[in-house]
Design a protein around this motif. Structure first.
Motif, PDB file in Angstrom:
ATOM      1  N   TYR A  49     -15.494 -15.026   3.555  1.00 48.48           N
ATOM      2  CA  TYR A  49     -14.659 -16.124   3.037  1.00 48.48           C
ATOM      3  C   TYR A  49     -15.418 -17.418   3.179  1.00 48.48           C
ATOM      4  O   TYR A  49     -16.269 -17.555   4.062  1.00 48.48           O
ATOM      5  CB  TYR A  49     -13.331 -16.225   3.820  1.00 48.48           C
ATOM      6  N   GLY A  50     -15.113 -18.373   2.319  1.00 46.00           N
ATOM      7  CA  GLY A  50     -15.770 -19.663   2.430  1.00 46.00           C
ATOM      8  C   GLY A  50     -15.014 -20.714   1.647  1.00 46.00           C
ATOM      9  O   GLY A  50     -14.099 -20.402   0.880  1.00 46.00           O
ATOM     10  N   PRO A  51     -15.378 -21.972   1.832  1.00 43.61           N
ATOM     11  CA  PRO A  51     -14.713 -23.063   1.123  1.00 43.61           C
ATOM     12  C   PRO A  51     -15.007 -23.027  -0.377  1.00 43.61           C
ATOM     13  O   PRO A  51     -16.063 -22.571  -0.805  1.00 43.61           O
ATOM     14  CB  PRO A  51     -15.321 -24.331   1.740  1.00 43.61           C
ATOM     15  N   CYS A  52     -14.042 -23.528  -1.151  1.00 39.40           N
ATOM     16  CA  CYS A  52     -14.200 -23.675  -2.599  1.00 39.40           C
ATOM     17  C   CYS A  52     -13.825 -25.104  -2.944  1.00 39.40           C
ATOM     18  O   CYS A  52     -12.806 -25.606  -2.474  1.00 39.40           O
ATOM     19  CB  CYS A  52     -13.272 -22.708  -3.328  1.00 39.40           C
ATOM     20  N   GLN A  53     -14.631 -25.751  -3.752  1.00 36.91           N
ATOM     21  CA  GLN A  53     -14.366 -27.156  -4.084  1.00 36.91           C
ATOM     22  C   GLN A  53     -13.053 -27.341  -4.839  1.00 36.91           C
ATOM     23  O   GLN A  53     -12.487 -28.426  -4.821  1.00 36.91           O
ATOM     24  CB  GLN A  53     -15.523 -27.706  -4.920  1.00 36.91           C
ATOM     25  N   LEU A  54     -12.578 -26.317  -5.498  1.00 40.27           N
ATOM     26  CA  LEU A  54     -11.338 -26.457  -6.267  1.00 40.27           C
ATOM     27  C   LEU A  54     -10.089 -26.250  -5.418  1.00 40.27           C
ATOM     28  O   LEU A  54      -8.987 -26.594  -5.840  1.00 40.27           O
ATOM     29  CB  LEU A  54     -11.331 -25.480  -7.446  1.00 40.27           C
ATOM     30  N   PHE A  55     -10.267 -25.650  -4.247  1.00 39.75           N
ATOM     31  CA  PHE A  55      -9.125 -25.407  -3.350  1.00 39.75           C
ATOM     32  C   PHE A  55      -9.466 -25.987  -1.980  1.00 39.75           C
ATOM     33  O   PHE A  55      -9.741 -25.250  -1.030  1.00 39.75           O
ATOM     34  CB  PHE A  55      -8.832 -23.906  -3.262  1.00 39.75           C
ATOM     35  N   PRO A  56      -9.479 -27.318  -1.863  1.00 37.29           N
ATOM     36  CA  PRO A  56     -10.025 -27.950  -0.652  1.00 37.29           C
ATOM     37  C   PRO A  56      -9.261 -27.647   0.641  1.00 37.29           C
ATOM     38  O   PRO A  56      -9.812 -27.830   1.723  1.00 37.29           O
ATOM     39  CB  PRO A  56      -9.982 -29.446  -0.977  1.00 37.29           C
ATOM     40  N   LYS A  57      -8.026 -27.167   0.530  1.00 38.31           N
ATOM     41  CA  LYS A  57      -7.257 -26.889   1.756  1.00 38.31           C
ATOM     42  C   LYS A  57      -7.399 -25.456   2.230  1.00 38.31           C
ATOM     43  O   LYS A  57      -6.808 -25.076   3.245  1.00 38.31           O
ATOM     44  CB  LYS A  57      -5.768 -27.175   1.514  1.00 38.31           C
ATOM     45  N   ASN A  58      -8.146 -24.644   1.486  1.00 37.44           N
ATOM     46  CA  ASN A  58      -8.204 -23.217   1.792  1.00 37.44           C
ATOM     47  C   ASN A  58      -9.626 -22.683   1.735  1.00 37.44           C
ATOM     48  O   ASN A  58     -10.519 -23.336   1.220  1.00 37.44           O
ATOM     49  CB  ASN A  58      -7.363 -22.427   0.769  1.00 37.44           C
ATOM     50  N   SER A  59      -9.775 -21.470   2.257  1.00 41.45           N
ATOM     51  CA  SER A  59     -11.006 -20.719   2.001  1.00 41.45           C
ATOM     52  C   SER A  59     -10.674 -19.637   0.980  1.00 41.45           C
ATOM     53  O   SER A  59      -9.519 -19.225   0.839  1.00 41.45           O
ATOM     54  CB  SER A  59     -11.549 -20.107   3.293  1.00 41.45           C
ATOM     55  N   VAL A  60     -11.687 -19.199   0.256  1.00 37.56           N
ATOM     56  CA  VAL A  60     -11.491 -18.157  -0.756  1.00 37.56           C
ATOM     57  C   VAL A  60     -12.393 -16.972  -0.427  1.00 37.56           C
ATOM     58  O   VAL A  60     -13.398 -17.111   0.282  1.00 37.56           O
ATOM     59  CB  VAL A  60     -11.778 -18.686  -2.187  1.00 37.56           C
ATOM     60  N   ALA A  61     -12.031 -15.815  -0.946  1.00 41.74           N
ATOM     61  CA  ALA A  61     -12.792 -14.599  -0.672  1.00 41.74           C
ATOM     62  C   ALA A  61     -14.097 -14.596  -1.460  1.00 41.74           C
ATOM     63  O   ALA A  61     -14.102 -14.906  -2.654  1.00 41.74           O
ATOM     64  CB  ALA A  61     -11.967 -13.369  -1.043  1.00 41.74           C
ATOM     65  N   ALA A  62     -15.187 -14.250  -0.808  1.00 35.77           N
ATOM     66  CA  ALA A  62     -16.476 -14.148  -1.507  1.00 35.77           C
ATOM     67  C   ALA A  62     -16.376 -13.160  -2.667  1.00 35.77           C
ATOM     68  O   ALA A  62     -16.991 -13.340  -3.712  1.00 35.77           O
ATOM     69  CB  ALA A  62     -17.572 -13.713  -0.531  1.00 35.77           C
ATOM     70  N   LYS A  63     -15.552 -12.120  -2.476  1.00 35.65           N
ATOM     71  CA  LYS A  63     -15.348 -11.114  -3.525  1.00 35.65           C
ATOM     72  C   LYS A  63     -14.251 -11.523  -4.510  1.00 35.65           C
ATOM     73  O   LYS A  63     -13.914 -10.756  -5.410  1.00 35.65           O
ATOM     74  CB  LYS A  63     -14.931  -9.770  -2.901  1.00 35.65           C
ATOM     75  N   GLY A  64     -13.652 -12.693  -4.297  1.00 37.53           N
ATOM     76  CA  GLY A  64     -12.547 -13.139  -5.141  1.00 37.53           C
ATOM     77  C   GLY A  64     -13.006 -13.671  -6.483  1.00 37.53           C
ATOM     78  O   GLY A  64     -14.204 -13.646  -6.824  1.00 37.53           O
ATOM     79  N   TRP A  65     -12.042 -14.180  -7.229  1.00 36.78           N
ATOM     80  CA  TRP A  65     -12.344 -14.719  -8.559  1.00 36.78           C
ATOM     81  C   TRP A  65     -11.179 -15.612  -8.983  1.00 36.78           C
ATOM     82  O   TRP A  65     -10.039 -15.393  -8.566  1.00 36.78           O
ATOM     83  CB  TRP A  65     -12.490 -13.580  -9.580  1.00 36.78           C
ATOM     84  N   CYS A  66     -11.482 -16.612  -9.815  1.00 37.24           N
ATOM     85  CA  CYS A  66     -10.420 -17.348 -10.513  1.00 37.24           C
ATOM     86  C   CYS A  66     -10.966 -17.785 -11.867  1.00 37.24           C
ATOM     87  O   CYS A  66     -12.174 -17.693 -12.133  1.00 37.24           O
ATOM     88  CB  CYS A  66      -9.894 -18.537  -9.698  1.00 37.24           C
ATOM     89  N   SER A  67     -10.054 -18.269 -12.719  1.00 38.35           N
ATOM     90  CA  SER A  67     -10.432 -18.559 -14.111  1.00 38.35           C
ATOM     91  C   SER A  67     -11.297 -19.808 -14.251  1.00 38.35           C
ATOM     92  O   SER A  67     -11.778 -20.105 -15.342  1.00 38.35           O
ATOM     93  CB  SER A  67      -9.184 -18.676 -14.985  1.00 38.35           C
ATOM     94  N   ALA A  68     -11.537 -20.529 -13.140  1.00 38.54           N
ATOM     95  CA  ALA A  68     -12.439 -21.689 -13.192  1.00 38.54           C
ATOM     96  C   ALA A  68     -13.872 -21.293 -12.829  1.00 38.54           C
ATOM     97  O   ALA A  68     -14.740 -22.166 -12.726  1.00 38.54           O
ATOM     98  CB  ALA A  68     -11.950 -22.783 -12.246  1.00 38.54           C
ATOM     99  N   TRP A  69     -14.108 -19.999 -12.657  1.00 36.60           N
ATOM    100  CA  TRP A  69     -15.456 -19.547 -12.272  1.00 36.60           C
ATOM    101  C   TRP A  69     -16.530 -20.149 -13.190  1.00 36.60           C
ATOM    102  O   TRP A  69     -16.375 -20.178 -14.408  1.00 36.60           O
ATOM    103  CB  TRP A  69     -15.558 -18.019 -12.324  1.00 36.60           C
TER     104      TRP A  69
END
Ligand code: SF4
Length: 73
Positions: A49-69
């Motif tokens: 898991y790690g930080p994502c600039q689009l979700f500054p309050k959360n960490s996201v899964a390295a294996k995850g995905w979203c439509s802003a990729w």
């Protein structure tokens, strides 16, 4: 560490975030894309898991995905 983003979060839903890119059936999904190779992912190499600039309050899964990729520059 930041709390993990959940797919039920309204901001996550808006971008169709999923914790496992392998499960994604979104029209914008490109095979092979996932958070770890996204330009907005700021996690350490190899971290689950790690930080994502689009979700500054959360960490996201390295294996995850979203439509802003976007391909890591
Ligand atoms: Fe993952 Fe990139 Fe979406 Fe952030 S912007 S959740 S790193 S795909």
């Amino acid at each position: 560490d930041l709390p993990k983003l959940t797919p039920a979060d309204p901001a996550a839903k808006a971008l169709a975030y999923a914790e496992d890119a392998a499960t994604v059936k979104h029209p914008a999904f490109k095979p092979g894309s996932h958070c770890a190779n996204c330009n907005f992912f700021k996690g350490a190499a190899g971290a689950a898991y790690g930080p994502c600039q689009l979700f500054p309050k959360n960490s996201v899964a390295a294996k995850g995905w979203c439509s802003a990729w976007a391909k890591k520059a």
